[in-house]
Write an enzyme that holds these catalytic residues in place. Structure first.
Site, short mmCIF file in Angstrom:
data_model
loop_
_atom_site.label_atom_id
_atom_site.label_comp_id
_atom_site.label_asym_id
_atom_site.label_seq_id
_atom_site.Cartn_x
_atom_site.Cartn_y
_atom_site.Cartn_z
N GLU A 193 45.15 -4.31 -12.86
CA GLU A 193 45.11 -2.85 -12.99
C GLU A 193 43.68 -2.34 -13.06
O GLU A 193 43.29 -1.61 -13.97
CB GLU A 193 45.93 -2.39 -14.20
CG GLU A 193 47.42 -2.66 -14.01
CD GLU A 193 48.30 -2.01 -15.07
OE1 GLU A 193 47.77 -1.35 -16.00
OE2 GLU A 193 49.54 -2.16 -14.98
N TYR A 260 56.97 0.84 -12.89
CA TYR A 260 57.97 0.76 -13.94
C TYR A 260 58.99 1.88 -13.79
O TYR A 260 58.65 3.01 -13.44
CB TYR A 260 57.31 0.86 -15.32
CG TYR A 260 56.54 -0.37 -15.72
CD1 TYR A 260 57.18 -1.43 -16.35
CD2 TYR A 260 55.17 -0.48 -15.47
CE1 TYR A 260 56.47 -2.57 -16.72
CE2 TYR A 260 54.46 -1.61 -15.84
CZ TYR A 260 55.12 -2.65 -16.47
OH TYR A 260 54.43 -3.78 -16.83
N GLU A 317 54.36 -6.60 -11.81
CA GLU A 317 54.83 -5.90 -13.01
C GLU A 317 55.89 -4.90 -12.57
O GLU A 317 55.59 -3.96 -11.83
CB GLU A 317 53.70 -5.19 -13.77
CG GLU A 317 52.77 -6.14 -14.50
CD GLU A 317 51.80 -5.43 -15.43
OE1 GLU A 317 52.16 -4.36 -15.98
OE2 GLU A 317 50.68 -5.95 -15.61
#
Length: 513
Positions: A193, A260, A317
């Site tokens: 990130e 997410y 992720e």
């Protein structure tokens, strides 16, 4: 050799009376693509009770252990054949200095985990402990290197420590610390990130930095590195464009994507893991299905610079992110896991399977006690979540031949908006077995799926199911098997066609032979 046909079906509902609708699926057998087992990877960060209290426990805890590694957790993960494990982060990776986590445990320096709760990290779980865990799990390590606060030399020396069999002082240090042979770690993340907690960089700056770090990330005999660039956040398509344009394809094995599913779509109030109505459920699934759009659009950019698809899209992720459970440390990201989460997992894995030409690796966030966990622990207690059972059912897709499908599905509608009620993917394993995974997102209607096959024959069928009374149902330490896989018999044969009456709120696995 006999041919076997297994069908994996998933559906869900919030409860109540279900009308039956119909869907159809046609499966062909003309693909040369493989669904990489690495799509089914996992993620363990130094965060909350993911490592400490999850994998790595107190010496006095009355559970079976190898050193301090908890073996009931290991055994559960071995059962679902997790192919890789990403570590040490996450945001933690870019403040982690590997030399702090080697040598005698009592002599290792302490640090403050500034990203996750401000807790004290004693570094008792370091490089050797992680790789011992991977050995016990029979899984490949995926190490995220420190670009944010580390140096080129630090990363280069960590790789040498892991993979070199030379007489250098760094390789000798590994031998002195108890591992004479090199570990031969190949999956290597160059930062994490970097657009955010990994340094708040611009893509242009990061692309140059990647080339510098990657140049000194050396290959050693038997350990050719698969270097993975820190890719975009969600729909930051410019980040992908710049990295693909500025970083030579030969220099990186993959580029990451993080996304997410936030139930409410609001990071300030993400929503409860266990208390939600149908409207919020619908919004959650809309947000989950955005993964299809993200994969499509990032892949299209990658195709411009890499038409041969040599660079992998690594979604390392993903998962549902809700508000932390009431009464727990909000920095520990501990959340419960419901039937809704099982549907998110099944849907997302179907998307990855169907894009296996570009998506070749992924990692659910996270494995134990953090976010959309496979496993929850409380001292000596352990439970398997509904999401765990999805991975148990979907493991049949690992390294199987991808089979393209044509799907006609009814829509699931709420407040004038609609999404496809059914999504699916299919594969054929080396033994000739065919697996199809369906997800029914409609909470009010059961769906009868008529499935036709091309050049596939079968005579008998058996099935398994995962179901519960409500989408909000969970497994608890008092009732750890509240949601579990059971038998299923809603199967009909009509000539060479298969009809499966998908009950609401269920995951169904059918094997035809």
């Amino acid at each position: 050799m006999k041919k076997f046909l297994t069908i994996l079906l998933t559906c869900a509902t919030l409860g109540g009376y279900c009308q039956q609708e119909t869907a159809s699926v046609a499966i062909s057998n003309d693909s040369k693509l493989t669904i990489s087992k690495h799509i089914y990877g996992q993620f363990a960060e130094h965060l909350g009770h993911g490592v400490y209290g999850g994998f790595w426990v107190d010496k006095t805890l009355p559970v079976k252990k190898e050193g301090r590694i908890r073996l009931d957790v290991v055994d559960a993960l071995k059962k679902i054949k997790i192919p890789n494990l990403r570590w040490p982060g996450g945001c933690f990776a870019d403040e982690y200095h590997w030399r702090d986590g080697i040598g005698p445990s009592a002599l290792r320096p302490r640090m403050v985990n500034t990203n996750w709760g401000g807790t004290t990290e004693d570094n008792s779980f370091g490089t050797h402990e992680f790789l011992e865990l991977c050995k016990l799990l029979n899984t490949e390590p995926y190490v995220a290197g420190n670009v944010g606060s580390g140096t080129v030399d630090e990363m280069s020396k960590w790789i040498e420590y892991l993979n070199s069999n030379s007489s250098s002082s760094v390789a000798q240090l590994r031998k002195t610390n108890g591992h004479p042979e090199p570990y031969k770690v190949t999956f290597w993340g160059v930062g994490n990130e970097s657009w955010g907690c990994g340094g708040n960089m611009t893509p242009e700056y990061y692309a140059d930095l990647f080339k510098r770090y990657a140049s000194f990330a050396k290959d050693y005999p038997g350990a050719r590195l698969k270097k993975i660039a820190s890719g975009p956040n969600s729909d930051d398509y410019n980040w992908t464009e710049v990295c693909m344009k500025n970083i030579p394809n030969w220099m990186m094995w993959g580029i990451s994507l993080h996304y997410y599913t936030v139930p409410t779509g609001n990071w300030g109030h993400k929503g409860s893991a266990t208390k939600f109505d149908e409207k919020e459920y619908f919004t959650t699934m809309v947000n989950c299905l955005k993964m299809e759009e993200l994969v499509n659009k990032h892949s299209a950019i990658m195709d411009k610079y890499d038409p041969e698809k040599k660079v992998a899209l690594v979604v390392d992720e993903w998962g549902v992110w809700t508000d932390a459970e009431p009464g727990t440390n909000p920095g520990f990201l501990y959340q419960q896991n419901s039937m809704r989460d099982a549907l998110i997992a099944g849907t997302t894995l179907n998307i990855f399977n169907n894009h296996c030409d570009r998506v070749k690796m992924a990692a659910l966030a996270q494995t134990v006690n953090v976010l959309q966990s496979l496993i929850l622990t409380d001292k000596d207690k352990m439970l398997l979540t509904p999401t765990y059972h999805i991975f148990d059912l979907y493991k049949v897709h690992q390294d199987a031949k991808f089979l393209p499908i044509k799907l006609n599905t009814p829509e699931y509608k709420v407040d004038g908006k609609e999404i496809p009620a059914v999504n699916a993917s299919a594969s054929q394993d080396v033994a000739g077995r065919i697996h199809i995974s369906f997800v029914n997102l409609d909470p009010n209607n059961s769906i009868s799926v008529s499935t036709s096959f091309k050049n596939i024959k079968w005579t008998t069928a058996t099935g398994q199911a995962l179901t519960s009374a409500n989408l909000t149902d969970i497994n608890t330490f008092q009732k750890p098997n509240n949601i579990h896989i059971t038998g299923f018999n809603g199967i009909k044969k009509d000539g060479d066609k298969l009809t499966v009456d998908l009950p609401s709120k269920s995951v169904v696995v059918i094997e035809l032979q």
